[in-house]
Each structure stands twice: as structure tokens, then as C-alpha cells.
Design a protein around this motif. Structure first.
Motif, PDB file in Angstrom:
ATOM      1  N   MET A 125      23.720 -28.366 -34.385  1.00 42.98           N
ATOM      2  CA  MET A 125      22.147 -28.567 -33.919  1.00 42.98           C
ATOM      3  C   MET A 125      22.476 -28.648 -32.412  1.00 42.98           C
ATOM      4  N   PRO A 126      21.707 -27.842 -31.466  1.00 46.56           N
ATOM      5  CA  PRO A 126      21.762 -27.743 -30.076  1.00 46.56           C
ATOM      6  C   PRO A 126      21.372 -28.861 -29.361  1.00 46.56           C
ATOM      7  N   ARG A 127      21.670 -29.006 -28.306  1.00 46.46           N
ATOM      8  CA  ARG A 127      21.099 -29.909 -27.321  1.00 46.46           C
ATOM      9  C   ARG A 127      19.710 -29.635 -26.847  1.00 46.46           C
ATOM     10  N   LYS A 128      18.916 -30.610 -26.585  1.00 47.06           N
ATOM     11  CA  LYS A 128      17.560 -30.368 -26.077  1.00 47.06           C
ATOM     12  C   LYS A 128      17.685 -31.297 -24.877  1.00 47.06           C
ATOM     13  N   ARG A 129      17.018 -30.545 -23.723  1.00 43.09           N
ATOM     14  CA  ARG A 129      16.888 -30.966 -22.328  1.00 43.09           C
ATOM     15  C   ARG A 129      15.657 -31.929 -22.663  1.00 43.09           C
ATOM     16  N   ILE A 130      15.668 -33.003 -22.081  1.00 47.76           N
ATOM     17  CA  ILE A 130      14.410 -34.059 -22.223  1.00 47.76           C
ATOM     18  C   ILE A 130      14.341 -34.718 -20.627  1.00 47.76           C
ATOM     19  N   SER A 131      13.163 -35.298 -20.208  1.00 46.77           N
ATOM     20  CA  SER A 131      13.040 -36.253 -19.226  1.00 46.77           C
ATOM     21  C   SER A 131      12.816 -37.520 -19.662  1.00 46.77           C
ATOM     22  N   ILE A 132      13.353 -38.476 -19.051  1.00 46.25           N
ATOM     23  CA  ILE A 132      13.095 -39.876 -19.421  1.00 46.25           C
ATOM     24  C   ILE A 132      13.208 -40.929 -18.074  1.00 46.25           C
ATOM     25  N   SER A 133      12.324 -41.825 -17.887  1.00 48.53           N
ATOM     26  CA  SER A 133      12.256 -42.752 -17.004  1.00 48.53           C
ATOM     27  C   SER A 133      13.094 -43.880 -17.167  1.00 48.53           C
ATOM     28  N   PRO A 174      28.942 -36.386 -32.140  1.00 44.94           N
ATOM     29  CA  PRO A 174      28.098 -35.623 -31.173  1.00 44.94           C
ATOM     30  C   PRO A 174      28.878 -34.298 -30.774  1.00 44.94           C
ATOM     31  N   LEU A 175      27.834 -33.414 -30.195  1.00 41.80           N
ATOM     32  CA  LEU A 175      28.231 -32.170 -29.877  1.00 41.80           C
ATOM     33  C   LEU A 175      29.506 -32.109 -28.691  1.00 41.80           C
ATOM     34  N   GLY A 176      30.314 -31.252 -29.056  1.00 40.22           N
ATOM     35  CA  GLY A 176      31.340 -31.007 -28.013  1.00 40.22           C
ATOM     36  C   GLY A 176      30.963 -30.279 -26.790  1.00 40.22           C
ATOM     37  N   GLU A 177      31.810 -29.873 -25.946  1.00 40.95           N
ATOM     38  CA  GLU A 177      31.027 -29.339 -24.824  1.00 40.95           C
ATOM     39  C   GLU A 177      30.685 -28.041 -25.158  1.00 40.95           C
ATOM     40  N   THR A 178      29.613 -27.635 -24.430  1.00 47.23           N
ATOM     41  CA  THR A 178      28.785 -26.369 -24.994  1.00 47.23           C
ATOM     42  C   THR A 178      28.731 -25.428 -23.700  1.00 47.23           C
ATOM     43  N   ARG A 179      28.817 -25.831 -22.517  1.00 45.33           N
ATOM     44  CA  ARG A 179      28.907 -24.930 -21.454  1.00 45.33           C
ATOM     45  C   ARG A 179      30.060 -23.922 -21.656  1.00 45.33           C
TER      46      ARG A 179
END
Length: 70
Positions: free
Chosen positions: A1-9, A53-58
Motif C-alpha cells: 500500500m503506498p503512502r498518502k500525503r496528508i496535512s494535520i495540525s 511500515p513501508l520502507g524507503e520509497t524515494r
């Protein structure tokens, strides 16, 4: 499952703690937050203890050997 970018406060003190620990561990604040959330979710029984967790994906897929470099 890929990571998803989100914004949180988050509270500035929480961010400071995550940032300081991330520096100590030579990682990013995002990775620190993800690690903390995974640990908490495991504690609550929301995800299995065996979850990793996912490993390094870059940088793309590094699991395939590049035969051109031989």
C-alpha cells in the motif's frame, strides 16, 4: 500500500518533540509521526502486532539489480 500525503495540525510542543527525536534518529518528522501512530495503533489493537511500515520509497524500485552497471 503506498503512502498518502496528508496535512494535520499539531500542538507546537508535540512538533518540537517529534522534530528533536527525528534529529536524534536521523529521520524525518513524517517518519517519526508515522512510527508513533503505528505503535499507538498496535497498542489499541487497531492493526496487528506483525504490521511493518513501508520502507524507503524515494528513488524508485531498488529491489531489481541494474545489469548495466556490471
Amino acid at each position: 500500500m503506498p503512502r498518502k500525503r496528508i496535512s494535520i495540525s499539531v500542538d507546537t510542543e508535540v512538533l518540537a518533540v517529534l522534530a528533536d527525536k527525528a534529529i536524534d534518529l536521523n529521520t524525518s518528522v513524517s517518519r517519526m509521526a508515522e512510527t508513533a501512530l503505528i505503535a499507538h495503533a498496535k497498542t489499541l489493537g487497531l492493526i496487528p502486532e506483525s504490521y511493518k511500515p513501508l520502507g524507503e520509497t524515494r528513488g524508485g524500485d531498488r529491489t531489481v539489480e541494474d545489469s548495466a552497471s556490471d
